[in-house]
Design a protein around this motif. Structure first.
Motif, PDB file in Angstrom:
ATOM      1  N   UNK A  68      -1.921  -6.978   4.104  1.00  0.00           N
ATOM      2  CA  UNK A  68      -2.670  -8.168   3.714  1.00  0.00           C
ATOM      3  C   UNK A  68      -4.156  -7.854   3.748  1.00  0.00           C
ATOM      4  N   UNK A  69      -4.860  -8.209   2.694  1.00  0.00           N
ATOM      5  CA  UNK A  69      -6.302  -8.030   2.623  1.00  0.00           C
ATOM      6  C   UNK A  69      -6.977  -9.393   2.547  1.00  0.00           C
ATOM      7  N   UNK A  70      -8.025  -9.572   3.339  1.00  0.00           N
ATOM      8  CA  UNK A  70      -8.868 -10.751   3.218  1.00  0.00           C
ATOM      9  C   UNK A  70      -9.944 -10.422   2.197  1.00  0.00           C
ATOM     10  N   UNK A  71     -10.078 -11.263   1.175  1.00  0.00           N
ATOM     11  CA  UNK A  71     -11.002 -10.984   0.076  1.00  0.00           C
ATOM     12  C   UNK A  71     -12.088 -12.048   0.023  1.00  0.00           C
ATOM     13  N   UNK A 108       0.851  -1.183   0.000  1.00  0.00           N
ATOM     14  CA  UNK A 108       0.000   0.000   0.000  1.00  0.00           C
ATOM     15  C   UNK A 108       0.888   1.235   0.000  1.00  0.00           C
ATOM     16  N   UNK A 109       0.560   2.178  -0.862  1.00  0.00           N
ATOM     17  CA  UNK A 109       1.328   3.419  -0.954  1.00  0.00           C
ATOM     18  C   UNK A 109       0.438   4.602  -0.624  1.00  0.00           C
ATOM     19  N   UNK A 110       0.881   5.417   0.326  1.00  0.00           N
ATOM     20  CA  UNK A 110       0.225   6.681   0.643  1.00  0.00           C
ATOM     21  C   UNK A 110       1.288   7.761   0.526  1.00  0.00           C
ATOM     22  N   UNK A 165      -6.600  10.093  18.299  1.00  0.00           N
ATOM     23  CA  UNK A 165      -6.926   9.150  17.232  1.00  0.00           C
ATOM     24  C   UNK A 165      -6.119   7.872  17.391  1.00  0.00           C
ATOM     25  N   UNK A 166      -6.764   6.752  17.157  1.00  0.00           N
ATOM     26  CA  UNK A 166      -6.068   5.474  17.213  1.00  0.00           C
ATOM     27  C   UNK A 166      -5.072   5.336  16.079  1.00  0.00           C
ATOM     28  N   UNK A 167      -4.100   4.467  16.257  1.00  0.00           N
ATOM     29  CA  UNK A 167      -3.102   4.226  15.219  1.00  0.00           C
ATOM     30  C   UNK A 167      -3.623   3.275  14.147  1.00  0.00           C
ATOM     31  N   UNK A 217      -4.349  -1.141   8.637  1.00  0.00           N
ATOM     32  CA  UNK A 217      -3.009  -0.549   8.548  1.00  0.00           C
ATOM     33  C   UNK A 217      -2.769   0.287   9.801  1.00  0.00           C
ATOM     34  N   UNK A 218      -1.511   0.622  10.036  1.00  0.00           N
ATOM     35  CA  UNK A 218      -1.152   1.533  11.122  1.00  0.00           C
ATOM     36  C   UNK A 218      -0.754   2.870  10.502  1.00  0.00           C
TER      37      UNK A 218
END
Length: 195
Positions: free
Chosen positions: A131-134, A121-123, A172-174, A158-159
């Motif tokens: 990891x994504x559950x699909x 993931x790029x921000x 705010x939570x991480x 994500x964190x």
């Protein structure tokens, strides 16, 4: 990857797909990118990103599948205009410097309805593994126009601190939980050009 404006998902299995080969297009009216984050550690703030572009390229097997997408961070919507404006500012997301969030898969595994997608993931200019559950929801014909739709739900977390978004201190939570509900429309048969 130099181009942060597109997201490419490449699968790694050779299993046959229940999807017709070709270029599937996103149905934006029935697709959404949602998130949840803790506020003050006692409640959740929910939101969405309204501007998403995506394409699904389907090959004869999973090896030939690619998904490209871009999520515009400025399209954040938490149901509060003032909060959204502040979140877009340099104090928080700084969308002038970080206009998009993109994802590139590095592998897919699973079967039937349940899959797991490893990727990056790029921000802005920071890229991290995720990891994504699909869940594959299936394929259905839409009687109104004869189109055929495939549905997917992807979830993960994500964190913020991993991407340099550690603003907010204890407010705010991480951890940010992601939920993507995506519908793609099957390509029309090429028979229209045959006649």
């Amino acid at each position: 990857m130099a181009d942060n404006n597109s997201l490419t998902t490449t699968t790694t299995s050779t299993s046959a797909l229940p999807l017709a080969p070709g270029a599937w297009t996103l149905d934006p009216l029935h697709s959404a990118v949602n998130f949840t984050i803790r506020h003050l550690g006692i409640a959740k703030v929910r939101g969405r990103f309204a501007k998403v572009e995506a394409d699904l390229q389907v090959g004869e097997t999973l090896d030939g599948v690619q998904v490209s997408a871009t999520i515009a961070l400025a399209s954040i919507d938490t149901g509060n205009a003032d909060r959204d404006a502040h979140t877009r500012s340099a104090d928080l997301l700084d969308v002038e410097r970080r206009p998009t969030m993109t994802f590139r898969s590095t592998g897919v595994s699973g079967a039937d309805e349940d899959w797991s997608m490893e990727g990056e993931l790029t921000i802005g200019d920071v890229t991290r593994p995720v990891t994504l559950d699909v869940e594959f929801g299936g394929v259905v014909d839409v009687p109104a126009d004869g189109s055929r739709h495939a549905g997917f739900e992807a979830t993960g977390e994500i964190r913020r601190s991993d991407f340099g978004l550690d603003f907010g201190g204890g407010m705010l939570g991480d951890v940010v939980k992601l939920q993507l509900d995506m519908q793609f429309v099957e390509p029309r048969e090429p028979q229209d050009q045959a006649g």
